[in-house]
Design a protein around this motif. Structure first.
Motif, PDB file in Angstrom:
ATOM      1  N   ARG A  40      93.229  -8.788  49.342  1.00  0.00           N
ATOM      2  CA  ARG A  40      92.002  -9.532  49.025  1.00  0.00           C
ATOM      3  C   ARG A  40      90.861  -8.567  48.719  1.00  0.00           C
ATOM      4  N   VAL A  66      92.096 -14.854  45.365  1.00  0.00           N
ATOM      5  CA  VAL A  66      91.303 -14.804  46.607  1.00  0.00           C
ATOM      6  C   VAL A  66      91.575 -16.036  47.464  1.00  0.00           C
ATOM      7  N   CYS A 105      91.032  -7.760  45.145  1.00  0.00           N
ATOM      8  CA  CYS A 105      90.505  -8.863  44.325  1.00  0.00           C
ATOM      9  C   CYS A 105      88.983  -8.841  44.294  1.00  0.00           C
ATOM     10  N   TYR A 106      88.374  -8.691  45.491  1.00  0.00           N
ATOM     11  CA  TYR A 106      86.912  -8.667  45.560  1.00  0.00           C
ATOM     12  C   TYR A 106      86.349  -7.497  44.752  1.00  0.00           C
TER      13      TYR A 106
END
Length: 613
Positions: free
Chosen positions: A464, A444, A467-468
């Protein structure tokens, strides 16, 4: 001969003009000493010697206002305007007289007329502000706490400037006990009653109100605040009641308005003109300085900046205690593009204003002007700092807007200077490596760096978001997925990222719509097809009662928080449609022919609000 007649006429006029000036000087001296009746007599004599001089009417208007003869003060103000309609101070006298008569709307109009002639006139601005506040107070009624109401009058930010400029009160500011008293009253207006016996506090109250207020000791002596008992009037205390021992020859004071005689919102005692409005026309160097300032203002409006500077410099040389000369000079330098000279003038004005403890607004104005010059010099950080200091002196909408605009400009420049697509790609690659290693927080951080370096790359937002999602930060994941779609609407990954988050959070109806939107751009995308199938299966389970009661309640509660679902359920037409589906098969069949109605019904089914039996 005609020449000798003209010479004779001139010889007769010269002594009259000289006599008029002498009476004016005596009137000014009497006014400064608080002997307003004598001042009126002298100004009347000056008018008799030279009835064409508008200044004499102005000064007599101020003196009459000081003794609350507001009708007569208004007549003089109108005579002053008639003699010289382009002189702004005449409108200030008129405004003060109308203020005393409680004709607030007319007073505001008078001040506005004066400001049309001289928009930078501080006396007119201050008078206009005072009248507007008085109008508000009149509509709100008197304060419940009388002492607190009087103490509130001493909380004006302009009060220190008035005290410093008045020769009879200037020395008070060097006395620590007085400053402590005044500070206490300004913090807690109700504490004013503790200091009523102090002669200095009474004199400052007199200054704030623009009238004569006696301390208890003065009242017992039967004298006025300047050591002179007004003729034909009994002395009164701060509440307006006659004081015993005022002399057998004293007459009772005139009756004051009562509640039955005045509107309920009006004050029990008539307001008095502001201190700045009753000040007589200056004489000597100050008068010359003011004339130079007016000439400078005229030159500035004509865009003859060099001539304006010449006049402002002359005004400063004659009177170095008027901060407005410096701020006006700064404005001229700003228009000329000489920003260093503008900043220097502003610094001088700020220093002088602090020294003389002038109105906070004057200091704030100088700071704002300095900030404007710093912006022109592209010194944005310094400008923001100066704007912040100006707002601490006086909260002003224009200064706040300038500060916000400068902060935005600085931020945009900082962001633009950091952009580097090549370094952004390097950070993205590092993020991909960390993602594969399941180091999601580190990934991130790298993706965030890549976005700072290149905020227009839609792929980084998609990465991203993934990833979150792994970190169960679903709100952040949704925002990144939506940003990805916004930057590149045809990028299928953006839809799969968003759809997966909605599926994981059991918003199956929304996931269904997201997958369908993605397939509209990429019909053969297997990941979108698989997501669509899984969402449809979950919706089918819910609509046919194949899920637990607890899970169904969760779906319905989540759906009811959706604004779109709320709008459908609050629609009277849709409520009737849903009722018809349960009670009127014929009407339900008709509703099914309407695509818009059925789309809303299907949304309710997908959300789990409506079940199919």
């Amino acid at each position: 001969t005609s020449e000798s007649l003209r010479e004779t006429r001139r010889s007769r006029e010269t002594p009259r003009i000289t006599m008029a000036d002498e009476h004016k000087a005596k009137g000014n001296a009497a006014f400064s000493a608080g002997n307003y009746r004598d001042a009126i007599d002298h100004f009347t004599a000056a008018i008799g010697a030279d009835p064409s001089n508008h200044v004499f009417y102005s000064n007599r208007s101020a003196a009459r206002a000081a003794v609350e003869e507001f009708d007569a003060a208004l007549e003089d103000a109108n005579a002053c305007i008639a003699a010289k309609a382009d002189w702004p101070k005449g409108y200030g006298r008129k405004g003060a007289a109308l203020y005393g008569l409680r004709k607030y709307e007319e007073a505001i109009a008078a001040y506005d007329e004066g400001l049309k002639i001289d928009p930078t006139n501080e006396t007119l601005r201050s008078g206009l502000a005072d009248v507007k506040q008085a109008e508000i107070r009149a509509t709100q009624g008197p304060p419940a706490d009388a002492m607190g109401g009087i103490g509130q009058m001493l909380s004006s930010p302009e009060l220190y400037g008035k005290i410093a400029m008045d020769p009879t009160t200037r020395g008070f500011l060097a006395q620590p006990d007085f400053v402590a008293m005044l500070t206490d009253v300004q913090k807690n207006p109700s504490s004013f009653s503790k200091y009523m016996s102090d002669e200095r506090m009474m004199k400052v109250l007199s200054l704030a109100l623009g009238l004569n207020v006696m301390s208890g000791e003065e009242a017992m002596k039967g004298g006025g605040p300047f050591g002179e008992k007004p003729k034909g009037e009994a002395p009164v205390d701060i509440t307006g009641k006659p004081v015993e021992g005022g002399g057998a020859a004293a007459k009772p004071p005139p009756p004051r308005p009562t509640a039955s005689a005045t509107p309920a919102s009006a004050s029990a005692t008539p307001p008095t003109p502001m201190e700045t409005s009753t000040e007589p026309e200056p004489t000597g160097p100050k008068a010359e300085a003011k004339r130079e300032k007016e000439l400078g203002n005229a030159a500035y409006k004509a865009k003859d900046f060099d001539l304006a500077l010449k006049h402002y410099d002359a005004a400063i040389a004659l009177d170095d205690e008027d901060v407005s000369f410096l701020t006006n000079k700064a404005a001229v330098n700003f228009e000329k593009g000489d920003y260093d000279a503008c900043i220097e003038c502003c610094d001088d004005a700020i220093e002088k204003g602090r020294e003389l403890r002038v109105d906070y607004k004057m200091v704030a104005r100088a700071m704002t002007r300095k900030g404007n010059a710093l912006v022109k010099k592209d010194m944005l950080e310094e400008a923001i700092e100066v704007y912040a200091k100006s707002l601490m002196e006086h909260r002003n909408a224009d200064t706040l807007k300038r500060k916000n605009d400068t902060e935005k400009l600085l931020k945009d420049r900082t962001v633009a200077a950091y952009i580097d697509p090549a370094k952004a790609e390097e950070a993205r690659e590092r993020g991909n490596t960390l993602f594969k290693e399941q180091k999601y927080p580190e990934a991130v951080a790298e993706y965030t760096e890549a976005i700072k370096r290149n905020p227009d790359d839609h792929r980084v937002y998609s990465n991203r978001a993934a990833c979150y999602t792994k970190l169960a930060a679903f709100n952040e994941a949704t925002k990144d997925a939506e940003k990805c779609i916004e930057l590149e609407p045809t990028f299928a990954k953006g839809y799969t990222r968003k759809g997966h988050v909605e599926f994981f959070t059991k918003q199956f109806d929304k996931a269904l719509e997201t997958y369908q939107a993605g397939l509209a751009h990429d019909p053969n995308n297997e990941e979108l097809k698989d997501g669509l199938r899984r969402a449809m299966v979950e919706i089918q389970k819910g609509s046919t009662g194949q899920v637990s009661e607890e899970e169904m309640k969760e779906r319905q509660a989540r759906a009811m928080a959706d604004p779109e679902i709320q709008n459908i359920l609050q629609d009277p037409v849709m409520r009737q449609v849903l009722n018809d589906f349960g009670t009127d098969p014929k009407a339900a069949a008709e509703h099914q022919k309407n695509p818009a109605v059925m789309a809303k019904v299907q949304k309710l089914i997908n959300a789990g609000v409506v079940q199919v039996r």
